[in-house]
Design a protein around this motif. Structure first.
Motif, PDB file in Angstrom:
ATOM      1  N   TYR A 267      78.123   6.954 -38.356  1.00 56.92           N
ATOM      2  CA  TYR A 267      78.530   6.190 -39.151  1.00 56.92           C
ATOM      3  C   TYR A 267      79.265   5.308 -39.772  1.00 56.92           C
ATOM      4  O   TYR A 267      80.990   5.186 -39.191  1.00 56.92           O
ATOM      5  N   ARG A 268      78.776   3.696 -38.901  1.00 55.04           N
ATOM      6  CA  ARG A 268      80.291   2.370 -38.894  1.00 55.04           C
ATOM      7  C   ARG A 268      80.364   2.597 -39.667  1.00 55.04           C
ATOM      8  O   ARG A 268      79.532   1.356 -39.854  1.00 55.04           O
TER       9      ARG A 268
ATOM     10  N   PHE B 210      74.246  11.284 -27.513  1.00 51.27           N
ATOM     11  CA  PHE B 210      73.833  10.067 -27.717  1.00 51.27           C
ATOM     12  C   PHE B 210      73.771   9.402 -28.703  1.00 51.27           C
ATOM     13  O   PHE B 210      73.634  11.149 -29.829  1.00 51.27           O
ATOM     14  N   LEU B 211      75.311   8.886 -29.270  1.00 51.87           N
ATOM     15  CA  LEU B 211      75.406   8.740 -31.548  1.00 51.87           C
ATOM     16  C   LEU B 211      74.057   8.087 -31.533  1.00 51.87           C
ATOM     17  O   LEU B 211      74.456   6.582 -31.552  1.00 51.87           O
ATOM     18  N   TRP B 212      73.672   7.983 -31.975  1.00 49.51           N
ATOM     19  CA  TRP B 212      72.586   7.644 -33.296  1.00 49.51           C
ATOM     20  C   TRP B 212      73.322   7.056 -34.252  1.00 49.51           C
ATOM     21  O   TRP B 212      73.752   7.877 -34.958  1.00 49.51           O
ATOM     22  N   GLY B 213      73.238   5.987 -34.992  1.00 50.05           N
ATOM     23  CA  GLY B 213      73.818   5.492 -35.894  1.00 50.05           C
ATOM     24  C   GLY B 213      73.742   4.513 -36.744  1.00 50.05           C
ATOM     25  O   GLY B 213      72.651   3.817 -36.297  1.00 50.05           O
ATOM     26  N   SER B 214      74.285   3.560 -37.513  1.00 49.02           N
ATOM     27  CA  SER B 214      73.938   2.598 -38.237  1.00 49.02           C
ATOM     28  C   SER B 214      75.621   2.469 -38.752  1.00 49.02           C
ATOM     29  O   SER B 214      76.220   3.184 -39.071  1.00 49.02           O
ATOM     30  N   ALA B 215      75.445   0.829 -39.055  1.00 50.00           N
ATOM     31  CA  ALA B 215      76.688   0.273 -39.955  1.00 50.00           C
ATOM     32  C   ALA B 215      76.588  -0.392 -40.788  1.00 50.00           C
ATOM     33  O   ALA B 215      76.009  -0.876 -41.307  1.00 50.00           O
ATOM     34  N   SER B 216      78.091  -0.743 -41.093  1.00 48.98           N
ATOM     35  CA  SER B 216      77.862  -1.188 -42.458  1.00 48.98           C
ATOM     36  C   SER B 216      79.954  -2.506 -42.439  1.00 48.98           C
ATOM     37  O   SER B 216      80.451  -2.176 -41.816  1.00 48.98           O
ATOM     38  N   ALA B 217      79.921  -2.854 -43.170  1.00 46.32           N
ATOM     39  CA  ALA B 217      81.748  -3.305 -43.674  1.00 46.32           C
ATOM     40  C   ALA B 217      81.911  -3.276 -45.327  1.00 46.32           C
ATOM     41  O   ALA B 217      80.782  -3.843 -45.946  1.00 46.32           O
TER      42      ALA B 217
ATOM     43  N   TYR C 246      89.063  -3.647 -38.724  1.00 39.24           N
ATOM     44  CA  TYR C 246      89.367  -5.133 -39.173  1.00 39.24           C
ATOM     45  C   TYR C 246      87.842  -5.952 -39.699  1.00 39.24           C
ATOM     46  O   TYR C 246      87.502  -6.463 -38.435  1.00 39.24           O
ATOM     47  N   HIS C 247      86.779  -6.122 -40.686  1.00 38.05           N
ATOM     48  CA  HIS C 247      85.571  -6.439 -40.612  1.00 38.05           C
ATOM     49  C   HIS C 247      86.239  -7.663 -42.239  1.00 38.05           C
ATOM     50  O   HIS C 247      85.044  -7.577 -42.801  1.00 38.05           O
TER      51      HIS C 247
ATOM     52  N   THR D 196      72.092   0.747 -45.579  1.00 34.25           N
ATOM     53  CA  THR D 196      71.454   0.278 -46.800  1.00 34.25           C
ATOM     54  C   THR D 196      71.784  -1.243 -46.543  1.00 34.25           C
ATOM     55  O   THR D 196      71.711  -1.667 -46.035  1.00 34.25           O
ATOM     56  N   ASP D 197      70.697  -1.661 -47.797  1.00 32.26           N
ATOM     57  CA  ASP D 197      71.296  -3.117 -48.228  1.00 32.26           C
ATOM     58  C   ASP D 197      72.073  -3.124 -48.046  1.00 32.26           C
ATOM     59  O   ASP D 197      72.567  -2.383 -48.549  1.00 32.26           O
TER      60      ASP D 197
END
Ligand code: BGP
Length: 480
Positions: free
Chosen positions: A79-80, A13-20, A123-124, A432-433
């Motif tokens: 990491y997205r 399972f991919l535990w992750g976090s995202a940003s743009a 595209y974000h 991160t914030d």
């Protein structure tokens, strides 16, 4: 020997976090980047909270190594992040900017160095301004070939290293806020016809990029991320049940059915035709949408909240009620479509300071609906809590409310997995914030606190919040 405890989450399972990109990078004029629609839009007075911009953002452009090292310390599996189109093609098309190519190559390599799977959003929301100036951006079908050219460039340069691709982030949100409520660029108000046309162009861009990826031999996973707000009928009055159904057709299935089946929901299309606002399609579009639907690998879901649906009389609330962008609880107004539905508050749920309902079971509901309706694997590409965080004099951030929020959502997700939903990844928003498009820097989402104010300035130092250590353990124990 005591039996090892197991969670419902699969081993890989991919535990992750995202940003743009726009929300973290800053360096808006650095490295040969072109101007974007957002660089322009934030300069219009009154458009963002306290005129905040992403000019500097949280300076990830210069600090990506430090940020990815923190991800590695946490143990993140994926990491997205998104790529800024205008760093690759400053003019949207034409000459490639090698510095931009190198920047994302470095990010990808930095992730891989630590065994973190890069998940790329193509595209974000930050569109090269040159394409807006040339033909109105998403308003013209010309955007389709430019988007596909840009996507193919990414596949060509990064396809051997990146196995997870998200074509579009929240097409439903950037188009609604761009052409209905005027809160995002290009700031058009109540242009319903163009709204549906723009969406059709975005669907075609997505579809052609998916097909191009496969034609180029891409064997990774590809799909779109949808901002899914599941709905509950207010009660068992048939007109409220119908309001929920209409809401789902118009607000959820309109996007997910196209991604997953390659067709628009019939009742919603009939309604749009009657109103004269249905999108114009070209010969062959339908077929391409269907081919792309057969070629996607997952449904990406950004989940923050659920809603309630009730029949809305013709003189009822409109989609244009005030949004809470200040964090003053209770300042959001009710919205809906006259004659169809409105979204009253859910008396059973608490809300965030920005008036978003907190509903962990809504996440389970999303997964169940996607599994039943589309039988697709799911990537939770965003989920998180925006809050006012306080850093103590000891540089600690005690965000127990965020831990509680995420814990409950992971519990609901685990139930969905146990019930047979194939969930591949869970990405929190955010690592991160970062800049919240309309809510400035005070609405914080990260595991890592960034020292900066609304106006540019601040040390930009990173501080681990309590939730950082907590999620680290979640990952170590595969969700237990
Ligand atoms: C999603 C976007 C993200 C992010 C998040 C939080 O809609 O994909 O980019 O901003 O919402 O929203 P907000 O910043 O409005 O709190």
């Amino acid at each position: 020997m005591e039996e090892m405890k197991k969670t419902g989450f699969p081993e890989n399972f991919l535990w992750g976090s995202a940003s743009a990109a726009y929300q973290i990078e800053g360096g808006y004029l650095d490295g040969g980047k072109g101007m974007t629609n957002w660089d322009t839009f934030v300069r219009i007075p009154g458009k963002t909270y306290k005129e905040t911009t992403g000019d500097v953002a949280v300076d990830h452009y210069h600090r990506y190594k430090e940020d990815i090292a923190l991800m590695a310390e946490m143990g993140l599996k994926t990491y997205r992040f998104s790529i800024a189109w205008a760093r690759i093609y400053p003019q949207g098309t034409g000459d490639i900017n090698e510095e931009g190519i190198t920047f994302y190559q470095n990010i990808i390599d930095e992730c891989l160095k630590y065994g973190i799977e890069p998940m790329v959003t193509i595209y974000h929301w930050d569109l090269p301004q040159a394409l807006v100036d040339a033909y109105g951006g998403w308003e013209s079908p010309q955007i389709i070939s430019d988007y596909v050219n840009y996507a193919k460039t990414l596949f060509r340069y990064y396809g051997n290293k990146v196995k997870y691709w998200i074509t579009m982030n929240e097409q439903n949100i950037f188009t609604s806020l761009g052409w209905l409520t005027a809160q995002h660029p290009p700031g058009k108000f109540d242009d319903q016809k163009m709204f549906y046309q723009v969406n059709h162009h975005a669907f075609m861009a997505h579809a052609k990029a998916v097909l191009a990826y496969r034609e180029m031999g891409g064997t990774g996973l590809i799909g779109a991320s949808f901002a899914y707000t599941p709905s509950y009928a207010l009660d068992c009055r048939p007109e409220n049940a119908m309001a929920k159904y209409n809401y789902d057709d118009l607000k959820n299935f309109w996007w997910m059915d196209v991604y997953a089946y390659g067709r628009y929901p019939k009742a919603a299309m009939a309604y749009l035709k009657e109103k004269g606002i249905a999108p114009v399609m070209q010969d062959g579009d339908q077929e391409l949408l269907k081919q792309a639907a057969a070629a996607i690998s997952f449904m990406g879901v950004n989940y923050y909240q659920s809603c309630v649906c009730e029949y809305n009389p013709m003189d009822g609330v409109t989609p244009y009620g005030t949004m809470n962008t200040t964090g003053v609880k209770g300042s959001a107004q009710e919205i809906g479509i006259p004659g169809i539905y409105n979204n009253p508050a859910n008396p059973y749920l608490k809300t965030t300071d920005w008036d978003w309902s907190i509903d962990p079971d809504g996440l389970r509901y999303c997964c169940r609906e996607i599994t039943s309706r589309y039988a697709l694997p799911i990537i939770i590409s965003e989920n998180g809590l925006g809050a006012f965080d306080q850093k103590t004099e000891e540089n600690e951030i005690h965000d127990d409310y965020r831990i509680h929020y995420l814990k409950e959502h992971i519990r609901a997700l685990e139930e969905a997995v146990t019930e047979g939903c194939e969930v591949l990844a869970y990405c929190t928003w955010s690592f991160t914030d970062l800049l919240s498009w309309l809510n400035g820097y005070q609405k914080r989402y990260g595991f890592v606190y960034v020292d900066r104010e609304e106006a540019d300035g601040g040390s930009m130092n990173r501080y681990k919040k309590d939730s950082f250590y907590w999620y680290q353990k979640v990952i170590q124990n595969n969700g237990l």
